[in-house]
Design an enzyme around this catalytic site. Structure first.
Site, PDB file in Angstrom:
ATOM      1  N   ARG A  27       0.822  -1.220   0.000  1.00 55.11           N
ATOM      2  CA  ARG A  27       0.000   0.000   0.000  1.00 55.11           C
ATOM      3  C   ARG A  27       0.852   1.264   0.000  1.00 55.11           C
ATOM      4  O   ARG A  27       0.500   2.254   0.647  1.00 55.11           O
ATOM      5  CB  ARG A  27      -0.936   0.042   1.216  1.00 55.11           C
ATOM      6  CG  ARG A  27      -1.971  -1.063   1.237  1.00 55.11           C
ATOM      7  CD  ARG A  27      -3.208  -0.649   0.468  1.00 55.11           C
ATOM      8  NE  ARG A  27      -4.128  -1.769   0.399  1.00 55.11           N
ATOM      9  CZ  ARG A  27      -5.223  -1.890   1.152  1.00 55.11           C
ATOM     10  NH1 ARG A  27      -5.530  -0.966   2.012  1.00 55.11           N
ATOM     11  NH2 ARG A  27      -5.998  -2.923   1.000  1.00 55.11           N
ATOM     12  N   ARG A  31      -3.471   6.329   1.432  1.00 54.04           N
ATOM     13  CA  ARG A  31      -3.994   7.509   2.130  1.00 54.04           C
ATOM     14  C   ARG A  31      -3.037   8.211   3.075  1.00 54.04           C
ATOM     15  O   ARG A  31      -3.324   9.304   3.529  1.00 54.04           O
ATOM     16  CB  ARG A  31      -5.268   7.122   2.897  1.00 54.04           C
ATOM     17  CG  ARG A  31      -6.455   6.923   1.970  1.00 54.04           C
ATOM     18  CD  ARG A  31      -7.579   6.207   2.672  1.00 54.04           C
ATOM     19  NE  ARG A  31      -7.131   4.870   3.034  1.00 54.04           N
ATOM     20  CZ  ARG A  31      -7.915   3.951   3.604  1.00 54.04           C
ATOM     21  NH1 ARG A  31      -9.164   4.241   3.894  1.00 54.04           N
ATOM     22  NH2 ARG A  31      -7.434   2.755   3.888  1.00 54.04           N
ATOM     23  N   ARG A  40      -7.218  11.207  -5.408  1.00 50.24           N
ATOM     24  CA  ARG A  40      -8.472  10.466  -5.214  1.00 50.24           C
ATOM     25  C   ARG A  40      -9.657  11.421  -5.188  1.00 50.24           C
ATOM     26  O   ARG A  40     -10.725  11.111  -5.738  1.00 50.24           O
ATOM     27  CB  ARG A  40      -8.435   9.646  -3.936  1.00 50.24           C
ATOM     28  CG  ARG A  40      -9.579   8.651  -3.893  1.00 50.24           C
ATOM     29  CD  ARG A  40      -9.714   7.958  -2.582  1.00 50.24           C
ATOM     30  NE  ARG A  40      -9.883   8.904  -1.499  1.00 50.24           N
ATOM     31  CZ  ARG A  40     -10.121   8.580  -0.250  1.00 50.24           C
ATOM     32  NH1 ARG A  40     -10.195   7.309   0.086  1.00 50.24           N
ATOM     33  NH2 ARG A  40     -10.260   9.492   0.669  1.00 50.24           N
ATOM     34  N   ASP A  77      -6.938  -2.760  -7.169  1.00 52.11           N
ATOM     35  CA  ASP A  77      -7.434  -3.450  -5.984  1.00 52.11           C
ATOM     36  C   ASP A  77      -7.691  -4.906  -6.342  1.00 52.11           C
ATOM     37  O   ASP A  77      -7.919  -5.230  -7.515  1.00 52.11           O
ATOM     38  CB  ASP A  77      -8.731  -2.805  -5.471  1.00 52.11           C
ATOM     39  CG  ASP A  77      -8.981  -3.218  -4.023  1.00 52.11           C
ATOM     40  OD1 ASP A  77      -8.389  -2.597  -3.132  1.00 52.11           O
ATOM     41  OD2 ASP A  77      -9.735  -4.189  -3.802  1.00 52.11           O
ATOM     42  N   TYR A 154     -14.797 -12.155   0.007  1.00 53.85           N
ATOM     43  CA  TYR A 154     -15.577 -10.949  -0.303  1.00 53.85           C
ATOM     44  C   TYR A 154     -16.814 -11.290  -1.128  1.00 53.85           C
ATOM     45  O   TYR A 154     -17.883 -10.710  -0.945  1.00 53.85           O
ATOM     46  CB  TYR A 154     -14.705  -9.931  -1.044  1.00 53.85           C
ATOM     47  CG  TYR A 154     -13.680  -9.304  -0.130  1.00 53.85           C
ATOM     48  CD1 TYR A 154     -14.037  -8.271   0.731  1.00 53.85           C
ATOM     49  CD2 TYR A 154     -12.373  -9.759  -0.089  1.00 53.85           C
ATOM     50  CE1 TYR A 154     -13.108  -7.709   1.594  1.00 53.85           C
ATOM     51  CE2 TYR A 154     -11.437  -9.200   0.765  1.00 53.85           C
ATOM     52  CZ  TYR A 154     -11.815  -8.183   1.607  1.00 53.85           C
ATOM     53  OH  TYR A 154     -10.907  -7.626   2.466  1.00 53.85           O
TER      54      TYR A 154
HETATM   55  O1  CP3 Z   1       0.198  -1.735  -2.484  1.00 51.10           O
HETATM   56  C1  CP3 Z   1      -0.193  -0.825  -3.245  1.00 51.10           C
HETATM   57  O2  CP3 Z   1       0.183   0.365  -3.142  1.00 51.10           O
HETATM   58  C2  CP3 Z   1      -1.118  -1.199  -4.408  1.00 51.10           C
HETATM   59  C3  CP3 Z   1      -2.495  -0.961  -4.195  1.00 51.10           C
HETATM   60  C4  CP3 Z   1      -3.395  -1.939  -3.461  1.00 51.10           C
HETATM   61  C5  CP3 Z   1      -4.635  -1.531  -2.939  1.00 51.10           C
HETATM   62  N1  CP3 Z   1      -5.314  -2.620  -2.493  1.00 51.10           N
HETATM   63  C6  CP3 Z   1      -5.128  -0.159  -2.931  1.00 51.10           C
HETATM   64  C7  CP3 Z   1      -6.181   0.222  -1.976  1.00 51.10           C
HETATM   65  C8  CP3 Z   1      -3.287  -3.318  -3.244  1.00 51.10           C
HETATM   66  C9  CP3 Z   1      -2.134  -4.262  -3.554  1.00 51.10           C
HETATM   67  C10 CP3 Z   1      -4.513  -3.736  -2.641  1.00 51.10           C
HETATM   68  C11 CP3 Z   1      -4.815  -5.132  -2.297  1.00 51.10           C
HETATM   69  C12 CP3 Z   1      -5.991  -5.435  -1.482  1.00 51.10           C
HETATM   70  N2  CP3 Z   1      -7.235  -4.862  -1.524  1.00 51.10           N
HETATM   71  C13 CP3 Z   1      -6.041  -6.490  -0.539  1.00 51.10           C
HETATM   72  C14 CP3 Z   1      -4.904  -7.446  -0.265  1.00 51.10           C
HETATM   73  C15 CP3 Z   1      -3.906  -6.839   0.648  1.00 51.10           C
HETATM   74  C16 CP3 Z   1      -4.390  -6.703   2.053  1.00 51.10           C
HETATM   75  O3  CP3 Z   1      -4.585  -5.557   2.481  1.00 51.10           O
HETATM   76  O4  CP3 Z   1      -4.564  -7.743   2.704  1.00 51.10           O
HETATM   77  C17 CP3 Z   1      -7.324  -6.496   0.028  1.00 51.10           C
HETATM   78  C18 CP3 Z   1      -7.827  -7.436   1.091  1.00 51.10           C
HETATM   79  C19 CP3 Z   1      -8.073  -5.473  -0.617  1.00 51.10           C
HETATM   80  C20 CP3 Z   1      -9.507  -5.129  -0.418  1.00 51.10           C
HETATM   81  C21 CP3 Z   1      -9.674  -3.762   0.083  1.00 51.10           C
HETATM   82  N3  CP3 Z   1      -9.423  -2.613  -0.644  1.00 51.10           N
HETATM   83  C22 CP3 Z   1     -10.114  -3.369   1.361  1.00 51.10           C
HETATM   84  C23 CP3 Z   1     -10.464  -4.320   2.498  1.00 51.10           C
HETATM   85  C24 CP3 Z   1     -10.135  -1.973   1.381  1.00 51.10           C
HETATM   86  C25 CP3 Z   1     -10.642  -1.097   2.490  1.00 51.10           C
HETATM   87  C26 CP3 Z   1      -9.700  -1.078   3.630  1.00 51.10           C
HETATM   88  C27 CP3 Z   1      -8.812   0.112   3.502  1.00 51.10           C
HETATM   89  O5  CP3 Z   1      -7.579  -0.048   3.652  1.00 51.10           O
HETATM   90  O6  CP3 Z   1      -9.376   1.175   3.309  1.00 51.10           O
HETATM   91  C28 CP3 Z   1      -9.641  -1.527   0.119  1.00 51.10           C
HETATM   92  C29 CP3 Z   1      -9.437  -0.150  -0.297  1.00 51.10           C
HETATM   93  C30 CP3 Z   1      -8.096   0.257  -0.813  1.00 51.10           C
HETATM   94  N4  CP3 Z   1      -7.319  -0.474  -1.671  1.00 51.10           N
HETATM   95  C31 CP3 Z   1      -7.428   1.484  -0.552  1.00 51.10           C
HETATM   96  C32 CP3 Z   1      -6.243   1.466  -1.274  1.00 51.10           C
HETATM   97  C33 CP3 Z   1      -5.211   2.564  -1.389  1.00 51.10           C
HETATM   98  C34 CP3 Z   1      -7.972   2.601   0.304  1.00 51.10           C
HETATM   99  C35 CP3 Z   1      -9.141   3.180  -0.418  1.00 51.10           C
HETATM  100  C36 CP3 Z   1      -9.240   4.681  -0.337  1.00 51.10           C
HETATM  101  O7  CP3 Z   1      -8.416   5.396  -0.922  1.00 51.10           O
HETATM  102  O8  CP3 Z   1     -10.211   5.112   0.294  1.00 51.10           O
END
Ligand code: CP3
Length: 362
Positions: A27, A31, A40, A77, A154
């Protein structure tokens, strides 16, 4: 072969000699960076950001402008696959992902199909090609997907869950239905990752984020075999280079030996595992990626350096280690603490590689 100025990350994944321990941060575009929040806001919401190749390229590059990281990761994502399967995906602000039509009955399961990435995930492969052009060989680009079990969580729960009661209910009551979902999703993941490799991804990572919630027996029946089938189905090389594969089962520390036999080049480790012990268990078979507690970044620059030196010393001398956090960086992390981590890894790790004669076994 396309020019790659910094291939340290790819070399470490293949356990080839390196001058220092490479790192990237799960990540890393997110944020905790004010410039990410600004982009965003321009996109309107998270999913629109993922679906715009221009904006996805912009945010992928943001952490690389700030920190000398050794790899870029596609901004996207894991839930793009359930979205492309037509299950209806929304990210409600502050609530996490929601699936509108979760898979709860046999008819929905029977109707499930692996999407054609060229049709419904074109925005992802377009982003991959665009990011590769923007990187211009500075460092490699990682593509990624969720694991079948994690995606199924999911798809069946309809969002995040504390207890996974819907998927686990299906696992115990109707294992045939869950296997059917996992079969279709495995094909979807293989097609999706191969499309990312064809578009320019130079390494791929499978996030098995919820595999660790399974019992020992259930992990070996419902997650591991599908992870192995993905590894078998992936394009092994592109542009004249091996495309290394990483698998990350969060909470999978008990199953490292099984994971090391699943056909991947590297295992991601969460912070519960001692990386030196993990290396003794499986390091002759795979590289290791990890495993700093993301919350260590809420210490001070000095305490971050202590934690980095502890992890580097635990892994010990030689290649085969990609430094990373054991899970995603928290949105509340001060960006300068990420800078302190990157600096400490690069500075302190040289001592673990320097007296390696070139080409010596590691
Ligand atoms: O690593 C990186 O910079 C690449 C981007 C990336 C995102 N999601 C961006 C994201 C990657 C590799 C993911 C993978 C992802 N997404 C996983 C596997 C990794 C892990 O965390 O276990 C999972 C389970 C998800 C599903 C997901 N996406 C969830 C549960 C959430 C909400 C929780 C949160 O952190 O807000 C997201 C949203 C998400 N994916 C954000 C980002 C930057 C935040 C969203 C926002 O900007 O509001």
């Amino acid at each position: 072969m396309a020019i790659l100025h910094n291939d340290t990350f790819l070399r470490a994944l293949l356990r080839q000699p390196v001058d220092y321990t490479p790192l990237w941060i799960m990540r890393q575009a997110g944020r905790y960076l004010p410039e990410y929040n600004a982009t965003r806001a321009r996109a309107g919401d998270f999913l629109s950001l993922c679906k715009s190749p221009d904006l996805a390229t912009e945010v992928t590059l943001q952490p690389l402008e700030r920190f000398p990281l050794d790899a870029a990761i596609l901004f996207s994502d894991i839930l793009t696959i359930p979205d492309a399967m037509g299950l209806g995906l929304r990210f409600a602000a502050g609530e996490g992902p929601k699936i509108d039509r979760p898979l709860r009955d046999e008819a929905a399961v029977r109707a499930l199909r692996a999407p054609d990435p060229a049709a419904s995930l074109r925005y992802v492969t377009d982003a991959v090609s665009q990011i590769r052009r923007a990187l211009d060989g500075r460092m490699p680009l990682i593509g990624f997907s969720g694991s079948p079990y994690t995606l199924a969580c999911y798809m069946i729960e309809g969002g995040g869950s504390d207890d996974y009661r819907h998927i686990k209910g299906m696992l115990y009551a109707r294992p045939d239905l869950l296997h059917r979902i996992l079969e279709v999703t495995t094909q979807a993941v293989i097609d999706y990752l191969n499309a990312q490799i064809a578009a320019g991804a130079q390494a791929v990572m499978v996030f098995d984020s919820w595999g660790g919630s399974l019992s020992h027996a259930a992990f070996h029946e419902f997650s591991l075999p599908y992870l192995a089938r993905i590894a078998e189905g992936l394009t092994p090389a592109a542009e004249g280079r091996i495309v290394p594969r990483i698998v990350f089962t969060k909470g999978g520390g008990l199953w490292l030996e099984s994971l090391a036999g699943a056909g991947y080049d590297a295992l991601g480790l969460d912070w519960a595992v001692d990386i030196g012990e993990a290396r003794r268990r499986v390091g002759h078979r795979v590289a290791l990626q990890g495993n700093c507690d993301p919350m260590a970044l809420f210490g001070t620059p000095q305490s971050i350096e202590v934690e980095v030196s502890r992890i580097l010393a635990s892994y010990g001398k030689g290649s085969g280690h990609v430094f990373n956090l054991g899970h995603g960086v928290s949105q509340f992390t001060p960006p300068e603490h990420v800078g302190a981590l990157v600096d400490a890894v690069h500075r302190l790790s040289r001592a673990y590689h320097h007296d390696q004669p070139a080409g010596s076994p590691t």
